[in-house]
Design a protein around this motif. Structure first.
Motif: not given
Length: 327
Positions: A19-20, A44, A68-70, A92-93
């Motif tokens: 997720q990171n 996120n 944190s980025q989905k 992206k994640d």
């Protein structure tokens, strides 16, 4: 049983890590205690991009930051005395991006490595991309027709896409990076086009002879651009930069001027003279405009904030406003 627990624990850590987005910056010269600001998602969700007020300190000539980025979205590193320009990172994640900042031919240069580094380098270090404002200015500041202008802007769009096509065909960038970057570049094209055309419109009211384009051609150009690049479109939802904020406001202005049609009358509980055109804008973009209006020009509009909190008690941006601007 122990084996099952081990598998579950491994999967948990793999999922959490995925997720990171990891961004690492390294400086050739010794730099200590300098501070860096990022723009990123605050919760996120890749569509909730904001410029944070948090400053991150360089230690031992480097900085490593986990975001944190989905989903596919943006991270930006704001220009300062140590960062030669604002760096745009579509990502992206699970992505890992490295920036090596060094002096090349007496100029500070950023060398990228890691995920989609060839595409990131193209976006940040190629004049065709970061100098779009010049290309758009040359196209618009001429005595011609809207058809010719729209054709030249389309050629400009296609030209940048062809460079991305080659990287995609050579498997140097992912398909998700390719698709997102194309959309991002479209919003940049609209930024400089709308900014110029709005100035032309307002100039023609007072001193029409100063503008080479006729008013009718200006209006047709705006209509043609909106037909191809509708900034209200869902496909641009993960691009909520300052430029896109101005794109949305400019479209509202063109609707108010009867140049563009009103798509529908969107209901809103938020009534403000500053944001009187919210009825033209889809709900998620209404909140985006409200947030940017509250923090406009680096300040904090307390009255607008109170109205936002009162009218939209579950508002998307309330958490980041309370985090950035505590009572």
């Amino acid at each position: 049983m122990k084996k099952s627990l081990l598998i579950l624990t491994t999967l948990f850590f793999q999922f959490s890590f995925s997720q990171n987005v990891i961004v690492t910056i390294h400086f050739e010269k010794a730099i200590e205690s300098s501070m860096i600001t990022f723009g990123s998602s605050f919760d996120n969700d890749a569509s909730h991009f904001v410029y944070t007020s948090n400053l991150y300190q360089i230690k031992n000539n480097s900085l490593k930051k986990n975001f944190s980025q989905k989903g596919m979205g943006l991270i930006q590193i704001v220009q300062n005395e140590d960062i030669p320009y604002t760096v745009t990172l579509p990502c992206k994640d699970g992505d890992e991006i490295n920036l090596d900042i060094k002096t090349v031919n007496d100029k500070p240069t950023i060398i990228f490595s890691g995920t989609n580094s060839a595409g990131i380098d193209l976006l940040n270090n190629t004049p065709d991309f970061f100098r779009l404002y010049r290309s758009i200015g040359l196209i618009l500041n001429t005595k011609t027709t809207s058809i010719e202008i729209l054709d030249k802007i389309d050629n400009l769009d296609q030209g940048t896409t062809q460079q991305l096509d080659k990287l995609l065909n050579d498997t140097k960038i992912s398909k998700s990076f390719y698709d997102f970057t194309k959309l991002y570049l479209q919003t940049e094209i609209i930024t400089w086009s709308y900014a110029n055309l709005r100035v032309f419109l307002e100039t023609t009211k007072e001193t029409p002879n100063l503008v080479l384009l006729k008013k009718e051609e200006i209006q047709k150009t705006i209509q043609g651009l909106d037909a191809k690049y509708n900034v209200f479109d869902e496909k641009y939802k993960n691009i909520k930069t300052d430029n896109q904020y101005h794109n949305i406001l400019n479209k509202c202005f063109f609707i108010e001027e009867k140049i563009l049609p009103q798509q529908k009358n969107y209901s809103t509980a938020f009534q403000s003279e500053t944001l009187k055109n919210l009825i033209y804008v889809p709900k998620d973009l209404q909140e985006f405009l409200i947030y940017n209006e509250i923090i406009k020009k680096g300040g904090f509009d307390l009255d607008l904030y109170k109205m936002y909190k009162d009218k939209m008690p579950k508002g998307t941006y309330l958490s980041i406003l309370e985090q950035k601007y505590p009572k």
